[in-house]
Design an enzyme around this catalytic site. Structure first.
Site, PDB file in Angstrom:
ATOM      1  CG  HIS A 241      -1.818   1.229   1.260  1.00  0.00           C
ATOM      2  ND1 HIS A 241      -2.930   1.349   0.458  1.00  0.00           N
ATOM      3  CD2 HIS A 241      -1.730   2.382   1.972  1.00  0.00           C
ATOM      4  CE1 HIS A 241      -3.507   2.521   0.685  1.00  0.00           C
ATOM      5  NE2 HIS A 241      -2.793   3.166   1.598  1.00  0.00           N
ATOM      6  CB  SER A 242       1.056   4.271   0.302  1.00  0.00           C
ATOM      7  OG  SER A 242       1.465   5.604   0.144  1.00  0.00           O
ATOM      8  CG  MET A 243       7.404   3.488   0.690  1.00  0.00           C
ATOM      9  SD  MET A 243       8.317   3.958   2.193  1.00  0.00           S
ATOM     10  CE  MET A 243       7.931   2.554   3.255  1.00  0.00           C
TER      11      MET A 243
ATOM     12  CB  SER B 112      -3.383  -1.030  -2.088  1.00  0.00           C
ATOM     13  OG  SER B 112      -4.254  -0.276  -1.274  1.00  0.00           O
TER      14      SER B 112
ATOM     15  CG  HIS C  12      -3.118   7.703   0.815  1.00  0.00           C
ATOM     16  ND1 HIS C  12      -2.807   7.457  -0.501  1.00  0.00           N
ATOM     17  CD2 HIS C  12      -2.035   7.293   1.533  1.00  0.00           C
ATOM     18  CE1 HIS C  12      -1.606   6.932  -0.597  1.00  0.00           C
ATOM     19  NE2 HIS C  12      -1.116   6.820   0.631  1.00  0.00           N
TER      20      HIS C  12
END
Length: 265
Positions: free
Chosen positions: A105-107, A133, A243
């Site tokens: 997720h994200s990073m 994601s 987010h």
């Protein structure tokens, strides 16, 4: 790839960064999770409740947090890729089956993608599913007017990150704790915001892409281009939320992930 057993370096990398979150399961496939900025391996522990019993849950612990707090955080995501890939292979060598999936997720999405590329380079069987994601396709430019968070003052940085839902507002009441986590959190954002995608061979695994309808950093239109990074099927699903939409929709989201990890997917 022949099963020769982990080398000493592989065993050390495995010990340093692999955290098994469901050691008691009789699993048939293992899902490896890569943390978001400021996150830890334990951040993914809630997923154990929504994944079926045949899916084992493993997460990576980058330096600079929890039991690796004494190590300096990194500001170059690619520097983590060899360690994580080596640890993953050592972890798979502990099992009779090499069936696995990757999730970020994200990073963590960038890390999952780069580790998938590294495994392809090493000639390893691809994951059954790469799940990404809350992150725009890595070859897209930033949104117009984007300002790097890691270059902001500490106060502005924390305000922006809290608006994303990345840290709870009540944390602001504990300045000593904020001071402890701030360097790692800011290093993580620097690592994400200075990452540059490099044209490479396409992946050979299916990609499941998830996003939040109200995620300003990675809006829905930025998710579809993930399809150009693999020769296999790519499916995009979006949910209401910003987010960190995944925590409100984990049950449905990871039902799709579990289905994608099954041999018949």
């Amino acid at each position: 790839m022949p099963r020769t057993g982990p080398t000493a370096d592989a065993a050390a990398a495995h010990s340093a960064c692999i955290r098994r979150l469901t050691p008691e399961r009789d699993e048939r496939v293992r899902l490896y999770c890569f943390p978001f900025a400021g996150g830890t391996a334990a951040s993914y522990r809630p997923l154990a409740k929504v994944l079926p019993e045949h899916v084992g849950l493993v997460a990576f612990q980058p330096p600079g947090r929890q039991d690796r707090l004494g190590e300096p955080p990194v500001t170059d995501l690619r520097s983590l890729v060899p360690e994580f890939a080596t640890a993953l292979l050592a972890d798979l060598d502990d099992r009779n089956s090499r069936a696995y999936g990757l999730f970020g997720h994200s990073m963590g999405t960038i890390l999952a993608y780069e580790v998938a590329l590294e495994l392809k380079r090493l000639g390893v069987e691809p994951p059954r599913l790469l799940t990404v994601s809350g992150r725009r396709a890595p070859h897209l430019p930033p949104e117009p007017g984007f300002q790097p968070y890691h270059l902001m003052s500490d106060d502005e940085f924390l305000t922006r990150v809290m608006s994303l839902g990345g840290i709870p507002p009540e944390l602001a009441a504990y300045p000593d704790l904020l001071e402890l986590v701030l360097p790692t959190l800011k290093a993580d954002f620097a690592a994400v915001e200075t990452y540059e995608w490099r044209p490479v061979a396409e992946l050979d695994c299916p990609i499941a892409v998830f996003g939040g309808l109200d995620d300003l950093d990675s809006p829905p239109a930025s998710l579809d281009p993930w399809a150009g990074l693999s020769t296999a099927r790519t499916r995009v699903r979006t949910y209401p939320g910003g987010h960190f939409f995944l925590w409100d929709h984990a049950q449905d989201m990871f039902a799709h992930v579990a289905a994608g990890l099954s041999p018949a997917a």
